[in-house]
Design an enzyme around this catalytic site. Structure first.
Site, PDB file in Angstrom:
ATOM      1  CG  ASP A 192       8.515   1.189  -2.336  1.00 27.88           C
ATOM      2  OD1 ASP A 192       9.483   1.554  -1.395  1.00 27.88           O
ATOM      3  OD2 ASP A 192       7.610   1.405  -2.342  1.00 27.88           O
ATOM      4  CG  ASP A 235       5.140  -2.916  -5.938  1.00 31.34           C
ATOM      5  OD1 ASP A 235       4.369  -1.894  -5.273  1.00 31.34           O
ATOM      6  OD2 ASP A 235       5.952  -3.690  -5.397  1.00 31.34           O
ATOM      7  CG  ASP A 272       7.973  -6.871  -4.080  1.00 35.59           C
ATOM      8  OD1 ASP A 272       7.154  -5.908  -4.290  1.00 35.59           O
ATOM      9  OD2 ASP A 272       8.836  -6.949  -3.033  1.00 35.59           O
TER      10      ASP A 272
END
Length: 213
Positions: free
Chosen positions: A9, A7, A164
């Site tokens: 961001d 990922d 995250d």
């Protein structure tokens, strides 16, 4: 073969300040209340359109397209004002690459911005694909982006999804990947635990320990 799909961001880069500044700019232009960073950490994860929708007052959701337009105008000029790599991410990714791990990025951030950010922050790293939000495929947690990344690679391939948020863990499950949840990003350890991430880590160094062990 091993493939690591990251990922962006909240995983590779801390982008929250520039994202919040861009949305707050649009909210200000529209005359609506702005939000703090803590709120934006909950708003992000499902693409810019959803980010703008969540930031609007409950009775002004119909202005989502207008806010998105203001967002893109501001973000296109300021997307790297405060955005930076998380500690040890660069060395981690370099070590994975040096050990023959195939690298890719799967994000819901608009694809044009995702590629520009990776190009600026990790200019010497080779990713087989950097895929972001676009009209050609559904967003994560749909597994379409994963299948596009893996298309053409050998079937004998151990694949990790590193992210995250619950969106990333759900994406990994939908694509039958091994999930690594990162608690340095925008969401909580509890969120990653609730999604039953295969691994939950506190430092980027742990990624190489898991993948290269």
């Amino acid at each position: 073969m091993i493939t690591a799909i990251f990922d962006l961001d909240g995983t590779i880069a801390d982008t929250i300040q520039d994202l919040s500044n861009a949305v707050n700019y649009g909210l200000h232009e529209l005359g609506y209340p702005e939000h703090d960073l803590k709120a934006y950490k909950k708003f992000v994860g499902n693409g810019v359109e959803k980010l703008c929708y969540r930031a609007l007052p409950d009775d002004r959701k119909s202005d989502s397209e207008k806010l998105h337009s203001f967002f893109r105008k501001y973000y296109s000029e300021h997307f790297l004002d405060n955005t930076k790599l998380y500690p040890n991410i660069k060395s981690t990714i370099e070590r994975l690459s040096a050990n023959g791990v195939i690298l890719a990025v799967a994000t819901n951030k608009p694809q044009d911005f995702a590629r520009r950010i990776i190009s600026k922050l990790l200019p010497d790293t080779e990713f087989i694909k950097i895929l972001g939000g676009c009209s050609e495929r559904p967003k994560k947690p749909d597994s379409a982006v994963i299948h596009e990344i893996l298309d053409g690679l050998p079937k004998d391939n151990t694949v990790y999804m590193i992210g995250d948020s619950n969106v990333d863990i759900k994406t990994a499950k939908n694509a039958d990947l091994i999930s690594i949840g990162c608690i340095w990003g925008f969401r909580s350890k509890q969120e990653l635990e609730s999604e039953d991430a295969d691994y939950i880590i506190e430092s980027a160094d742990e990624i190489t320990e898991i993948i290269l062990r």
